[in-house]
Motif scaffolding. Structure first.
Motif, PDB file in Angstrom:
ATOM      1  N   LEU A   1       0.811  -1.214   0.000  1.00 22.46           N
ATOM      2  CA  LEU A   1       0.000   0.000   0.000  1.00 22.46           C
ATOM      3  C   LEU A   1       0.846   1.267   0.000  1.00 22.46           C
ATOM      4  O   LEU A   1       0.555   2.215  -0.716  1.00 22.46           O
ATOM      5  CB  LEU A   1      -0.943   0.003   1.212  1.00 22.46           C
ATOM      6  N   THR A   2       1.907   1.284   0.796  1.00 19.09           N
ATOM      7  CA  THR A   2       2.635   2.525   1.067  1.00 19.09           C
ATOM      8  C   THR A   2       4.004   2.655   0.404  1.00 19.09           C
ATOM      9  O   THR A   2       4.535   3.755   0.311  1.00 19.09           O
ATOM     10  CB  THR A   2       2.874   2.670   2.573  1.00 19.09           C
ATOM     11  N   GLY A   3       4.603   1.544   0.023  1.00 21.64           N
ATOM     12  CA  GLY A   3       5.957   1.593  -0.514  1.00 21.64           C
ATOM     13  C   GLY A   3       7.033   1.499   0.557  1.00 21.64           C
ATOM     14  O   GLY A   3       8.227   1.486   0.251  1.00 21.64           O
ATOM     15  N   TYR A   4       6.632   1.446   1.833  1.00 20.85           N
ATOM     16  CA  TYR A   4       7.623   1.243   2.891  1.00 20.85           C
ATOM     17  C   TYR A   4       8.235  -0.146   2.756  1.00 20.85           C
ATOM     18  O   TYR A   4       7.628  -1.047   2.173  1.00 20.85           O
ATOM     19  CB  TYR A   4       6.977   1.338   4.290  1.00 20.85           C
ATOM     20  N   ASP A   5       9.432  -0.316   3.316  1.00 19.11           N
ATOM     21  CA  ASP A   5      10.024  -1.642   3.478  1.00 19.11           C
ATOM     22  C   ASP A   5      10.132  -1.885   4.981  1.00 19.11           C
ATOM     23  O   ASP A   5       9.710  -1.038   5.779  1.00 19.11           O
ATOM     24  CB  ASP A   5      11.383  -1.753   2.775  1.00 19.11           C
ATOM     25  N   SER A   6      10.665  -3.021   5.376  1.00 20.42           N
ATOM     26  CA  SER A   6      10.669  -3.354   6.811  1.00 20.42           C
ATOM     27  C   SER A   6      11.449  -2.333   7.636  1.00 20.42           C
ATOM     28  O   SER A   6      11.008  -1.947   8.728  1.00 20.42           O
ATOM     29  CB  SER A   6      11.210  -4.765   7.047  1.00 20.42           C
TER      30      SER A   6
ATOM     31  N   ASN B   1      -2.499   0.987  -7.628  1.00 18.20           N
ATOM     32  CA  ASN B   1      -3.708   0.174  -7.729  1.00 18.20           C
ATOM     33  C   ASN B   1      -4.678   0.370  -6.566  1.00 18.20           C
ATOM     34  O   ASN B   1      -5.610  -0.419  -6.413  1.00 18.20           O
ATOM     35  CB  ASN B   1      -3.346  -1.311  -7.846  1.00 18.20           C
ATOM     36  N   VAL B   2      -4.478   1.414  -5.750  1.00 15.30           N
ATOM     37  CA  VAL B   2      -5.381   1.622  -4.612  1.00 15.30           C
ATOM     38  C   VAL B   2      -6.823   1.834  -5.062  1.00 15.30           C
ATOM     39  O   VAL B   2      -7.750   1.528  -4.308  1.00 15.30           O
ATOM     40  CB  VAL B   2      -4.938   2.770  -3.675  1.00 15.30           C
ATOM     41  N   SER B   3      -7.016   2.322  -6.259  1.00 13.96           N
ATOM     42  CA  SER B   3      -8.387   2.529  -6.737  1.00 13.96           C
ATOM     43  C   SER B   3      -9.149   1.215  -6.879  1.00 13.96           C
ATOM     44  O   SER B   3     -10.376   1.208  -6.950  1.00 13.96           O
ATOM     45  CB  SER B   3      -8.388   3.279  -8.066  1.00 13.96           C
ATOM     46  N   LYS B   4      -8.432   0.106  -6.880  1.00 14.33           N
ATOM     47  CA  LYS B   4      -9.072  -1.213  -6.948  1.00 14.33           C
ATOM     48  C   LYS B   4      -9.587  -1.671  -5.580  1.00 14.33           C
ATOM     49  O   LYS B   4     -10.270  -2.681  -5.491  1.00 14.33           O
ATOM     50  CB  LYS B   4      -8.097  -2.248  -7.504  1.00 14.33           C
ATOM     51  N   ILE B   5      -9.241  -0.924  -4.535  1.00 19.60           N
ATOM     52  CA  ILE B   5      -9.731  -1.254  -3.198  1.00 19.60           C
ATOM     53  C   ILE B   5     -11.116  -0.622  -3.067  1.00 19.60           C
ATOM     54  O   ILE B   5     -11.245   0.601  -3.022  1.00 19.60           O
ATOM     55  CB  ILE B   5      -8.792  -0.730  -2.090  1.00 19.60           C
ATOM     56  N   THR B   6     -12.130  -1.464  -3.031  1.00 17.53           N
ATOM     57  CA  THR B   6     -13.504  -0.984  -2.953  1.00 17.53           C
ATOM     58  C   THR B   6     -14.255  -1.768  -1.888  1.00 17.53           C
ATOM     59  O   THR B   6     -13.778  -2.786  -1.403  1.00 17.53           O
ATOM     60  CB  THR B   6     -14.224  -1.143  -4.310  1.00 17.53           C
ATOM     61  N   GLY B   7     -15.409  -1.284  -1.551  1.00 13.98           N
ATOM     62  CA  GLY B   7     -16.242  -1.983  -0.587  1.00 13.98           C
ATOM     63  C   GLY B   7     -16.477  -1.149   0.651  1.00 13.98           C
ATOM     64  O   GLY B   7     -16.079   0.006   0.738  1.00 13.98           O
TER      65      GLY B   7
END
Length: 108
Positions: A31-36, A62-68
């Motif tokens: 989601l964010t691009g962070y690593d550990s 691809n966050v726009s694919k998160i729906t609901g």
């Protein structure tokens, strides 16, 4: 709200449903691009959600694919950019806890 204060609750929610911290982290990285290492820095600095998302290397395209629906709201209809990002994360954590496969959670 401090991200480091909520993060353990995300872990607990996932683990109660038989999922792992590493799966949760994979979702956050996606989601964010962070690593550990950079995620741990944010936790150690006890940043709030606004800072957590503003300092994120890159929100996944691809966050726009998160729906609901999450917390009674349709994610795609939330107008406040920060709240929308927080709800994206909440939705992904919910999907993990509900047993969805990582491919479906990560919209692959």
């Amino acid at each position: 709200m401090i991200f480091a204060g909520v993060y353990p609750h995300y872990i607990t929610k996932a683990e109660k449903k038989g999922r792992t911290k590493s799966e949760l982290d994979e979702i956050i990285f996606w989601l964010t691009g962070y690593d550990s290492k950079s995620l741990q820095k944010q936790i150690d600095k006890k940043v709030d959600f606004e800072t957590f998302f503003s300092e994120a290397p890159q929100l996944n395209p691809n966050v726009s694919k998160i729906t609901g629906v999450i917390c009674g709201y349709r994610v795609e209809e939330i107008n406040d950019p920060l709240i929308k990002k927080i709800r994206y994360l909440d939705k992904l954590v919910d999907e993990l806890a509900k047993g969805k496969t990582m491919d479906k959670i990560l919209r692959i």
